[in-house]
Design a protein around this motif. Structure first.
Motif, mmCIF file in Angstrom:
data_model
loop_
_atom_site.group_PDB
_atom_site.id
_atom_site.type_symbol
_atom_site.label_atom_id
_atom_site.label_comp_id
_atom_site.label_asym_id
_atom_site.label_seq_id
_atom_site.Cartn_x
_atom_site.Cartn_y
_atom_site.Cartn_z
ATOM 1 N N ASP A 144 1.086 -1.321 -0.247
ATOM 2 C CA ASP A 144 0.234 -0.117 -0.052
ATOM 3 C C ASP A 144 0.926 1.488 0.308
ATOM 4 O OD1 ASP A 144 -2.728 -1.695 0.507
ATOM 5 O OD2 ASP A 144 -2.601 -1.004 2.526
ATOM 6 N N GLU A 145 1.831 1.000 0.764
ATOM 7 C CA GLU A 145 3.011 2.473 1.343
ATOM 8 C C GLU A 145 3.935 1.859 1.616
ATOM 9 O OE1 GLU A 145 0.721 5.023 4.143
ATOM 10 O OE2 GLU A 145 -0.360 4.839 3.097
ATOM 11 N N TRP A 146 4.682 2.812 1.380
ATOM 12 C CA TRP A 146 6.645 2.456 1.871
ATOM 13 C C TRP A 146 6.505 2.010 3.378
ATOM 14 C CZ3 TRP A 146 10.883 2.514 -2.384
ATOM 15 C CH2 TRP A 146 10.655 2.465 -3.597
ATOM 16 N N GLU A 147 6.090 3.021 3.749
ATOM 17 C CA GLU A 147 5.897 3.546 5.384
ATOM 18 C C GLU A 147 5.149 2.057 5.993
ATOM 19 O OE1 GLU A 147 8.347 4.486 7.597
ATOM 20 O OE2 GLU A 147 8.719 5.781 5.926
ATOM 21 N N ASN A 148 3.971 1.876 5.439
ATOM 22 C CA ASN A 148 3.198 0.753 5.828
ATOM 23 C C ASN A 148 2.856 -0.003 5.691
ATOM 24 O OD1 ASN A 148 3.113 2.345 8.743
ATOM 25 N ND2 ASN A 148 2.586 3.597 7.687
ATOM 26 N N PRO A 149 3.153 -1.138 3.960
ATOM 27 C CA PRO A 149 2.530 -2.019 3.207
ATOM 28 C C PRO A 149 1.373 -2.161 3.418
ATOM 29 C CG PRO A 149 5.430 -2.475 4.076
ATOM 30 C CD PRO A 149 4.696 -1.730 5.439
ATOM 31 N N GLY A 150 0.826 -2.899 5.057
ATOM 32 C CA GLY A 150 -0.254 -3.116 5.127
ATOM 33 C C GLY A 150 -1.369 -4.678 4.826
ATOM 34 N N GLY A 151 -0.046 -4.712 4.157
ATOM 35 C CA GLY A 151 -0.604 -6.973 3.809
ATOM 36 C C GLY A 151 0.588 -7.757 4.904
ATOM 37 N N ASN A 152 1.208 -8.632 3.478
ATOM 38 C CA ASN A 152 1.647 -9.619 4.177
ATOM 39 C C ASN A 152 3.071 -9.580 3.610
ATOM 40 O OD1 ASN A 152 0.587 -10.459 2.064
ATOM 41 N ND2 ASN A 152 1.611 -12.819 2.130
ATOM 42 N N ILE A 153 3.882 -8.385 2.688
ATOM 43 C CA ILE A 153 4.481 -8.135 2.141
ATOM 44 C C ILE A 153 5.647 -7.236 2.291
ATOM 45 C CG2 ILE A 153 5.915 -8.153 -0.403
ATOM 46 C CD1 ILE A 153 2.688 -9.425 -1.772
ATOM 47 N N THR A 154 6.854 -7.080 2.513
ATOM 48 C CA THR A 154 7.673 -6.264 2.555
ATOM 49 C C THR A 154 9.122 -6.612 1.883
ATOM 50 O OG1 THR A 154 8.578 -4.396 4.660
ATOM 51 C CG2 THR A 154 8.141 -6.835 5.239
ATOM 52 N N GLY A 155 10.124 -5.178 2.031
ATOM 53 C CA GLY A 155 11.382 -6.123 1.225
ATOM 54 C C GLY A 155 11.695 -4.625 0.459
ATOM 55 N N VAL A 156 12.697 -5.198 0.139
ATOM 56 C CA VAL A 156 14.050 -3.798 -0.017
ATOM 57 C C VAL A 156 14.135 -3.257 -1.721
ATOM 58 C CG1 VAL A 156 16.852 -3.478 0.368
ATOM 59 C CG2 VAL A 156 15.356 -4.781 1.535
ATOM 60 N N LEU A 292 10.314 -13.796 11.149
ATOM 61 C CA LEU A 292 10.418 -15.211 11.430
ATOM 62 C C LEU A 292 9.958 -15.162 12.780
ATOM 63 C CD1 LEU A 292 13.359 -16.601 9.530
ATOM 64 C CD2 LEU A 292 10.564 -17.368 9.723
ATOM 65 N N GLU A 293 10.261 -14.022 13.622
ATOM 66 C CA GLU A 293 10.462 -13.929 15.520
ATOM 67 C C GLU A 293 9.550 -12.937 15.637
ATOM 68 O OE1 GLU A 293 14.215 -12.387 15.978
ATOM 69 O OE2 GLU A 293 15.350 -13.303 15.796
ATOM 70 N N GLY A 294 8.148 -13.096 14.345
ATOM 71 C CA GLY A 294 6.955 -12.549 15.106
ATOM 72 C C GLY A 294 6.665 -11.288 14.995
ATOM 73 N N ALA A 295 7.551 -10.553 13.919
ATOM 74 C CA ALA A 295 6.836 -9.047 13.752
ATOM 75 C C ALA A 295 5.955 -9.138 12.368
ATOM 76 C CB ALA A 295 8.100 -8.119 12.846
ATOM 77 N N ASP A 296 5.535 -7.856 11.932
ATOM 78 C CA ASP A 296 3.882 -8.137 11.914
ATOM 79 C C ASP A 296 4.429 -7.206 9.927
ATOM 80 O OD1 ASP A 296 1.437 -7.193 9.868
ATOM 81 O OD2 ASP A 296 1.198 -6.260 11.958
ATOM 82 N N PRO A 297 4.354 -8.557 8.673
ATOM 83 C CA PRO A 297 4.773 -6.984 7.778
ATOM 84 C C PRO A 297 4.265 -6.167 7.396
ATOM 85 C CG PRO A 297 4.185 -10.006 6.783
ATOM 86 C CD PRO A 297 4.432 -9.235 8.237
ATOM 87 N N ALA A 298 2.952 -5.562 8.120
ATOM 88 C CA ALA A 298 2.243 -4.950 7.169
ATOM 89 C C ALA A 298 2.778 -3.608 7.807
ATOM 90 C CB ALA A 298 0.255 -4.998 7.963
ATOM 91 N N SER A 299 3.272 -3.496 9.130
ATOM 92 C CA SER A 299 3.580 -2.635 9.442
ATOM 93 C C SER A 299 5.414 -1.994 9.076
ATOM 94 C CB SER A 299 3.174 -2.186 11.026
ATOM 95 O OG SER A 299 3.261 -3.118 11.423
ATOM 96 N N LEU A 300 6.090 -2.857 8.931
ATOM 97 C CA LEU A 300 7.218 -3.061 8.503
ATOM 98 C C LEU A 300 7.890 -2.167 6.868
ATOM 99 C CD1 LEU A 300 9.597 -4.301 10.084
ATOM 100 C CD2 LEU A 300 10.075 -6.589 8.958
#
Length: 336
Positions: A144-156, A292-300
């Protein structure tokens, strides 16, 4: 490591609406994969990796990812199982890999390049996906956004500085009027870079001329069709895999090639500002470990590289009919 049913449901319901926003910047020299927060050995994990195709930049993003995992205690054959797949730049193969991963039991997925991430995103919503070598994840429909991806996906992101590249070209060729870009019509990341290059070029009084391809076999003919003062190779996977074709044409025409990754400079481009793809993989691993340690990708937040190395290849420049300015050579991080 498995997610709770509630968390899975929340991720499955997350939308992927497009909204432009600034990305979180990280210094590639400072970012390192963290060790497990509890000080204990990591739990067992299974990760599915899909690489769009083998070329030096994407292979470096894969190697950097695995290396950083090992440094953090996730060692293949001990507490880490890796399922590594290569799509050989074929969309049907990508689709098959994504569907196989979706029906498997991996805890997390690592997608290298935009088409890989898009294919996984279409069928996997119940587990985290980390990407690297994706230029604009918002335009690609991944977050959704760079700062708040909003789903199950994040990255570089490997967003390359088009302003820096064109300023470099103008520094090397003060009288440059036209710059040619060959790019793949099937890669959203390339379309974004071309649009950015055109916007910057307008301000600099430079004309961008383009030719599109659908596969690497078309790259040489596309380059030959462009009458330009210089070529710029963006972080386009199809074109980078056939960079020698552009370089050969450039030498015949007597014009220089500028590139966006170290491997292409080494293979014969004259100069360019390079994304560090090994670091891309390491930064992606750092995100994967958090997930893997429990962080939420939606807000990473999606991370971006803010420092780009200048590489030069004096022999290549001479073969292409130019001499690089001494000032450019002196401030380069590496010379080939």
């Amino acid at each position: 490591m498995k997610w709770s049913r509630a968390f899975v449901g929340a991720l499955a319901a997350a939308s992927l609406a497009l909204a432009a926003c600034g990305g979180a910047e990280t210094d590639p020299e400072e970012t390192a994969a963290p060790s497990p927060g509890n000080g204990e050995a990591p739990a067992e994990a299974t990760i599915g990796i899909v690489n769009l195709l083998s070329h030096p930049a994407l292979d470096a993003a894969q190697a950097g990812f695995i290396e950083a995992l090992a440094e953090a205690g996730y060692v293949e054959g001990e507490n880490l199982t890796l399922d590594i797949q290569n799509a050989n730049n074929d969309q049907s193969t990508l689709t098959n890999i994504a569907n196989t991963f979706a029906s498997g039991d991996a805890d997390l997925f690592y997608a290298i390049a935009t088409p890989s991430a898009q294919s996984l995103a279409q069928v996997i919503t119940d587990r985290p996906i980390v990407f690297a070598a994706v230029t604009d994840p918002v335009s690609a429909g991944l977050v959704d956004e760079w700062e708040n991806p909003g789903g199950n996906i994040t990255g570089v992101s490997d967003m390359n500085p088009m302003d820096g590249q064109l300023n470099l070209i103008q520094e090397v060729l003060p009288d440059v009027q036209t710059v040619g870009i060959v790019y793949s019509s099937g890669e959203v990341n390339s379309e974004v870079q071309v649009e950015q290059a055109q916007a910057v070029a307008d301000e600099l009084g430079i004309e961008i001329r383009t030719a599109t391809v659908t596969n690497s076999a078309e790259v040489q003919q596309a380059a030959q069709s462009l009458d330009v003062d210089a070529f710029l190779i963006p972080t386009d996977n199809t074109v980078v895999s056939a960079a020698e074709s552009v370089i050969q044409v450039a030498e015949q025409k007597g014009v220089p090639v500028f590139a966006s990754d170290e491997s292409t400079m080494e293979r014969g481009a004259a100069a360019g500002l390079s994304v560090n793809y090994t670091q891309q993989g390491k930064d992606a691993a750092a995100l994967a470990i958090q997930l893997l340690e429990g962080a939420d990708p939606a807000s990473l937040p999606v991370e971006t590289q803010k420092e780009f190395d200048l590489f030069v290849n004096e022999a290549a420049a001479e073969a292409q009919g130019i001499t690089l300015p001494a000032e450019v050579i002196e401030r380069s991080a590496k010379q080939f």
